[in-house]
Design an enzyme around this catalytic site. Structure first.
Site, PDB file in Angstrom:
ATOM      1  N   GLY A 102       0.833  -1.201   0.000  1.00 41.75           N
ATOM      2  CA  GLY A 102       0.000   0.000   0.000  1.00 41.75           C
ATOM      3  C   GLY A 102       0.867   1.250   0.000  1.00 41.75           C
ATOM      4  N   SER A 106       2.762  -1.628  10.936  1.00 43.07           N
ATOM      5  CA  SER A 106       1.294  -1.674  11.041  1.00 43.07           C
ATOM      6  C   SER A 106       0.844  -1.214  12.427  1.00 43.07           C
ATOM      7  CB  SER A 106       0.787  -3.098  10.797  1.00 43.07           C
ATOM      8  OG  SER A 106       1.275  -3.595   9.580  1.00 43.07           O
ATOM      9  N   ARG A 133       8.598  14.258  13.036  1.00 47.82           N
ATOM     10  CA  ARG A 133       7.537  15.276  13.008  1.00 47.82           C
ATOM     11  C   ARG A 133       7.894  16.426  13.944  1.00 47.82           C
ATOM     12  NH1 ARG A 133       2.698  10.833  12.725  1.00 47.82           N
ATOM     13  NH2 ARG A 133       2.522  10.885  10.455  1.00 47.82           N
ATOM     14  N   ASP A 188       1.749  -8.660  -1.123  1.00 46.75           N
ATOM     15  CA  ASP A 188       0.437  -8.129  -0.739  1.00 46.75           C
ATOM     16  C   ASP A 188      -0.623  -9.143  -1.175  1.00 46.75           C
ATOM     17  OD1 ASP A 188      -0.590  -4.877  -0.220  1.00 46.75           O
ATOM     18  OD2 ASP A 188      -2.078  -6.391  -0.749  1.00 46.75           O
ATOM     19  N   HIS A 209       3.118   5.366  20.497  1.00 54.00           N
ATOM     20  CA  HIS A 209       3.098   6.164  19.276  1.00 54.00           C
ATOM     21  C   HIS A 209       2.009   7.232  19.377  1.00 54.00           C
ATOM     22  CE1 HIS A 209       3.501   7.238  15.204  1.00 54.00           C
ATOM     23  NE2 HIS A 209       2.616   6.428  14.677  1.00 54.00           N
ATOM     24  N   GLY A 246       4.050   0.777   2.407  1.00 50.70           N
ATOM     25  CA  GLY A 246       4.909  -0.319   1.953  1.00 50.70           C
ATOM     26  C   GLY A 246       5.573  -0.032   0.618  1.00 50.70           C
ATOM     27  N   ARG A 274      -5.694   3.862   9.062  1.00 46.63           N
ATOM     28  CA  ARG A 274      -6.653   4.585   9.894  1.00 46.63           C
ATOM     29  C   ARG A 274      -7.499   5.532   9.047  1.00 46.63           C
ATOM     30  NH1 ARG A 274      -5.489   8.313  14.649  1.00 46.63           N
ATOM     31  NH2 ARG A 274      -3.517   8.695  13.595  1.00 46.63           N
TER      32      ARG A 274
HETATM   33  N1  APR Z   1      -1.045  -9.712   3.726  1.00 47.37           N
HETATM   34  C1  APR Z   1      -0.426  -8.813   2.945  1.00 47.37           C
HETATM   35  N2  APR Z   1      -0.907  -7.587   2.708  1.00 47.37           N
HETATM   36  C2  APR Z   1      -2.061  -7.275   3.263  1.00 47.37           C
HETATM   37  C3  APR Z   1      -2.789  -8.158   4.090  1.00 47.37           C
HETATM   38  C4  APR Z   1      -2.226  -9.442   4.315  1.00 47.37           C
HETATM   39  N3  APR Z   1      -2.825 -10.349   5.078  1.00 47.37           N
HETATM   40  N4  APR Z   1      -3.917  -7.531   4.495  1.00 47.37           N
HETATM   41  C5  APR Z   1      -3.919  -6.318   3.949  1.00 47.37           C
HETATM   42  N5  APR Z   1      -2.800  -6.139   3.205  1.00 47.37           N
HETATM   43  C6  APR Z   1      -2.392  -5.007   2.407  1.00 47.37           C
HETATM   44  C7  APR Z   1      -3.540  -4.316   1.700  1.00 47.37           C
HETATM   45  O1  APR Z   1      -3.929  -5.035   0.561  1.00 47.37           O
HETATM   46  C8  APR Z   1      -2.915  -2.967   1.360  1.00 47.37           C
HETATM   47  O2  APR Z   1      -2.321  -2.949   0.076  1.00 47.37           O
HETATM   48  O3  APR Z   1      -1.827  -3.995   3.215  1.00 47.37           O
HETATM   49  C9  APR Z   1      -1.813  -2.802   2.420  1.00 47.37           C
HETATM   50  C10 APR Z   1      -2.027  -1.606   3.313  1.00 47.37           C
HETATM   51  O4  APR Z   1      -1.874  -0.484   2.534  1.00 47.37           O
HETATM   52  P1  APR Z   1      -2.709   0.868   2.727  1.00 47.37           P
HETATM   53  O5  APR Z   1      -4.141   0.519   2.897  1.00 47.37           O
HETATM   54  O6  APR Z   1      -2.304   1.786   1.637  1.00 47.37           O
HETATM   55  O7  APR Z   1      -2.231   1.397   4.140  1.00 47.37           O
HETATM   56  P2  APR Z   1      -0.911   2.233   4.467  1.00 47.37           P
HETATM   57  O8  APR Z   1      -1.223   3.686   4.413  1.00 47.37           O
HETATM   58  O9  APR Z   1       0.227   1.729   3.659  1.00 47.37           O
HETATM   59  O10 APR Z   1      -0.708   1.857   6.002  1.00 47.37           O
HETATM   60  C11 APR Z   1      -0.346   0.534   6.366  1.00 47.37           C
HETATM   61  O11 APR Z   1       0.952   1.237   8.240  1.00 47.37           O
HETATM   62  O12 APR Z   1       1.253   3.329   9.181  1.00 47.37           O
HETATM   63  C12 APR Z   1       0.564   2.109   9.270  1.00 47.37           C
HETATM   64  O13 APR Z   1      -1.538   2.730  10.285  1.00 47.37           O
HETATM   65  C13 APR Z   1      -0.923   2.293   9.105  1.00 47.37           C
HETATM   66  O14 APR Z   1      -1.467   0.076   9.817  1.00 47.37           O
HETATM   67  C14 APR Z   1      -1.333   0.915   8.698  1.00 47.37           C
HETATM   68  C15 APR Z   1      -0.146   0.432   7.866  1.00 47.37           C
END
Ligand code: APR
Length: 309
Positions: free
Chosen positions: A12, A121, A153, A35, A177, A15, A84
């Site tokens: 995402g 996460s 920050r 992912d 955090h 990542g 979030r």
């Molecule tokens: N295995 C692999 N990837 C997964 C799984 C899983 N079981 N479940 C969800 N994902 C993937 C989603 O498909 C998505 O692409 O995790 C990714 C999360 O990406 P975003 O929704 O863009 O979230 P992001 O802003 O990257 O934040 C991810 O980091 O900072 C923390 O609070 C934030 O917990 C969150 C994490």
């Protein structure tokens, strides 16, 4: 100096940006993006690799939906989960993300039992605990990213307010955090000069408050997602410290076994990061109020952990 393979789980915002940063810094020969979303890691991985000739890196990025390509990775940056949403607390995320992080951690333990996990996460103090439990890894190899982001920050706000370079600002925050972080005033300096020389106390208090709510401020603007440029930069700074065995002192979430009077939880503390991961937890002297604030922060983490049962 670089590793052979680093895997980023979750392609995402955080990542994918982390993978690109790792590649641009050539911290590993191979970067694997994993992912569950169909085609997303493959598409982003290929797009990133196609930037290599322009940016001039030879790190080969590939994406996958399973962990076969990740086999033998030296570091895993775990960003899988749901982000979030506005109005959602970090703890609301807990249950969903705990299930995701548990399954991801089990896969990591299978394909790379000697690896180091950097947990991103949220809520990350609890997710780090889930990963340690699910993998059975020692605390040296499960480290949470929070303090580097919180201090970044804080430092960025101080730089704006004091009109100085971000490079000259040192800051240290302990605790959980965001909302419950504990900035250490004695450890906040500009080129070694106490912050109070540059800013009045009420300004400093306002910057601390803004830092505490730093994640929410970004969510408020983006509306459909949360921060990712600074979070990915923070995670990659930790990766770099380990890959290059730099012995950097960075605030990270580490599993405490008595340090700072806390036992059995992950909490933000100053850590020495280098080869092998967490080399040492540094215990600095705290004032009465800092100790009390850290205790509160620890209580908050413990409270969140209850939801795991
Ligand atoms: N295995 C692999 N990837 C997964 C799984 C899983 N079981 N479940 C969800 N994902 C993937 C989603 O498909 C998505 O692409 O995790 C990714 C999360 O990406 P975003 O929704 O863009 O979230 P992001 O802003 O990257 O934040 C991810 O980091 O900072 C923390 O609070 C934030 O917990 C969150 C994490």
């Amino acid at each position: 100096m670089s590793f052979n393979k680093i895997t980023v789980v979750g392609a995402g915002h955080v990542g994918a940006t982390a993978a690109q940063r790792i590649a641009e810094k050539e911290l590993a020969r191979h970067v694997v993006l994993v992912d569950i979303a169909d085609g997303i890691p493959q598409g982003k991985g290929l797009d990133q690799w196609e930037s290599a000739p322009i940016e001039g890196f030879d790190t080969r990025i590939v994406g996958a939906q399973d962990y076969e390509l990740a086999r033998g990775s030296e570091i895993f940056v775990v960003t899988a989960g749901i982000a979030r949403k506005p109005g959602m607390s970090r703890d609301d995320l807990l249950k969903t993300n705990a299930g995701i992080v548990r399954s991801v951690s089990e896969e990591i333990a299978k394909v790379a039992p000697e690896s180091i996990i950097i947990m991103v996460s949220n809520p990350l103090d609890v997710m780090s605990y889930v990963a340690m439990q699910a993998t059975g890894f020692p605390r040296e190899r499960v480290i949470g990213m929070a303090g580097v982001l919180d201090t970044a920050r804080y430092r960025s706000f101080i730089a704006m307010e004091a009109g100085v370079s971000v490079e000259d600002i040192q800051a240290l925050v302990l605790g959980g955090h965001g909302d419950t972080m504990v900035p250490l005033e004695s450890c906040t300096t500009i080129a070694g000069i106490p912050l109070s020389h540059f800013l009045p106390q009420e300004k400093i208090d306002a910057l601390v408050e803004r830092t505490r709510k730093g994640g929410a401020e970004i969510v408020g603007y983006l509306k459909t997602g949360s921060a990712y440029y600074a979070p990915s930069a923070a995670a990659v700074q930790m990766v770099e410290a380990i890959v290059k065995d730099k012995n950097r002192i960075l605030p990270c979430a580490a599993y405490l076994t008595g340090e700072y009077g806390q036992d059995g939880i992950f909490l933000g503390v100053p850590c020495k990061l280098g080869a092998g991961g967490l080399k040492e937890i540094l215990e600095v002297e705290l004032t009465e109020s800092e100790r009390a604030a850290l205790g509160k922060s620890a209580d908050h983490v413990r409270e969140s952990m209850k939801a795991l049962d």
